[in-house]
Design an enzyme around this catalytic site. Structure first.
Site, short mmCIF file in Angstrom:
data_model
loop_
_atom_site.label_atom_id
_atom_site.label_comp_id
_atom_site.label_asym_id
_atom_site.label_seq_id
_atom_site.Cartn_x
_atom_site.Cartn_y
_atom_site.Cartn_z
N ASP A 287 0.85 -1.17 0.00
CA ASP A 287 0.00 0.00 0.00
C ASP A 287 0.90 1.24 0.00
O ASP A 287 2.09 1.15 0.33
CB ASP A 287 -0.90 -0.03 1.24
CG ASP A 287 -1.89 1.12 1.26
OD1 ASP A 287 -2.53 1.37 0.21
OD2 ASP A 287 -2.02 1.76 2.31
N ASP B 176 -0.30 5.16 0.76
CA ASP B 176 -0.60 6.11 1.81
C ASP B 176 -0.51 5.44 3.18
O ASP B 176 -1.19 4.46 3.45
CB ASP B 176 -2.01 6.69 1.64
CG ASP B 176 -2.12 7.62 0.44
OD1 ASP B 176 -1.22 8.46 0.28
OD2 ASP B 176 -3.10 7.52 -0.31
#
Length: 344
Positions: A26, A28
């Site tokens: 991922d 963010d």
């Protein structure tokens, strides 16, 4: 891999960068926050890549194109190509293409990432409900997305046009704090129409399918900061996961996680890719769960922690005690005093 009903974090004698062929990262809260690299991320990813691990960046944010994301990563010191980036825009575009005729028009409520992904699948993005769209797709459009875009979606959906959403994350991290995400915008259209969208992004299968198709990963490790997207997505895909504590999930939320939100491994940040993971041993019925110099038990209605050592080892022991106590439910005994011993 992908243990169901997990009752404790797993150990690994090997560094995770050696035990898995691909990290599905991922962005963010894991690699960057507010546009800036998270501490230790750049060096840790370089070391993992140097050890032979393939790095792929998997994001529910449908706003930016893979090219733009790769450019940003490269500027931060994490070399990346567009092919290394998988977005929920790509996943939802494939989902739509499987259900509408080739070349069909799709009404877009969102940003360039959606438009590029639709064209990649041979579909034509349009801007109005009057353009005879075969589908409506909604993705994060940034803080400047005009209110009238929601109205266009509602007009088309009311006519029976199928509605798709890239993802339903209610929030998104920003440099100033937590901001409304695409899920909040989807709720506006849902309330106005009473309709339900087909959703592609994490934690749902279309995103996992897109990721595996594009990376060819055989032994993937999902790396994320969110229990309800990254970790649940790994659970749904039957693959292992590493939760890093650099984003939205805090230790108290981790202890209270329901089975589908329990990661295989827990670490402070991306340096966890470069090491093995300690074993958590023991049981509630005997002397509790031990990890490093810590032992975690449940006493009455509260978690108890004794010992000394690395705070993360104490958290891993607490996870084993809390998850075993909760079984197949969410929730945990009171954990405040135990976490305070670890500085949380």
């Amino acid at each position: 891999m992908g243990e169901q009903g997990r009752t404790r974090p797993s150990g690994s004698a090997q560094a995770l960068s050696a035990a898995y062929d691909t990290a599905l990262l991922d962005l963010d809260g894991v690699v960057y926050a507010g546009g800036e690299a998270i501490a230790h991320a750049v060096d840790a990813l370089a070391a993992a890549r140097g050890a032979g691990m393939h790095l792929a960046y998997v994001t529910n944010n449908a706003l930016r194109t893979p090219e733009a994301v790769a450019h940003h990563l490269t500027e931060l010191g994490v070399p990346a190509e567009a092919a290394d980036v998988i977005t929920s825009a790509q996943a939802v575009a494939r989902l739509i293409a499987d259900q509408v005729p080739a070349g069909a028009r799709v009404l877009v409520v969102g940003g360039d990432g959606l438009r590029v992904a639709l064209r990649e699948r041979g579909l034509e993005p349009v801007e109005s409900a009057d353009d005879d769209p075969a589908a409506v797709v909604q993705g994060y459009g940034g803080p400047g997305l005009a209110w009238g875009r929601f109205a266009e979606a509602c007009y088309a959906i009311a006519r029976g046009v199928p509605w798709f959403a890239s993802n339903t994350d209610l929030t998104i991290p920003s440099a100033r704090g937590i901001a409304p995400g695409n899920g909040a915008a989807v709720e506006v259209v849902r309330i106005a129409t009473g309709a339900e969208p087909q959703v592609a992004g994490k934690p749902l299968p279309p995103m996992h399918r897109e990721t595996i198709l594009r990376t060819g990963a055989e032994r993937p490790l999902v790396v994320g900061d969110r229990l309800d997207t990254d970790i649940e997505g790994a659970f749904n895909g039957g693959v292992d996961s590493l939760l890093v504590l650099t984003g939205v999930t805090d230790p108290a939320q981790l202890l209270a996680a329901e089975p589908k939100h329990r990661p295989t491994y827990v670490d402070a940040d991306l340096r966890g890719l470069l090491t093995g993971q300690p074993e958590v041993a023991g049981s509630l019925s005997e002397d509790g769960f031990g990890c490093g110099g810590w032992t975690a038990t449940v006493r009455g209605d509260a978690l108890a922690l004794e010992g000394d050592g690395e705070a993360l080892d104490g958290l891993r022991a607490l996870c084993a005690a809390a998850w075993t106590y909760a079984g197949d439910a969410a929730g945990t005994p009171e954990a405040g005093k135990a976490l305070a011993k670890l500085g949380w």
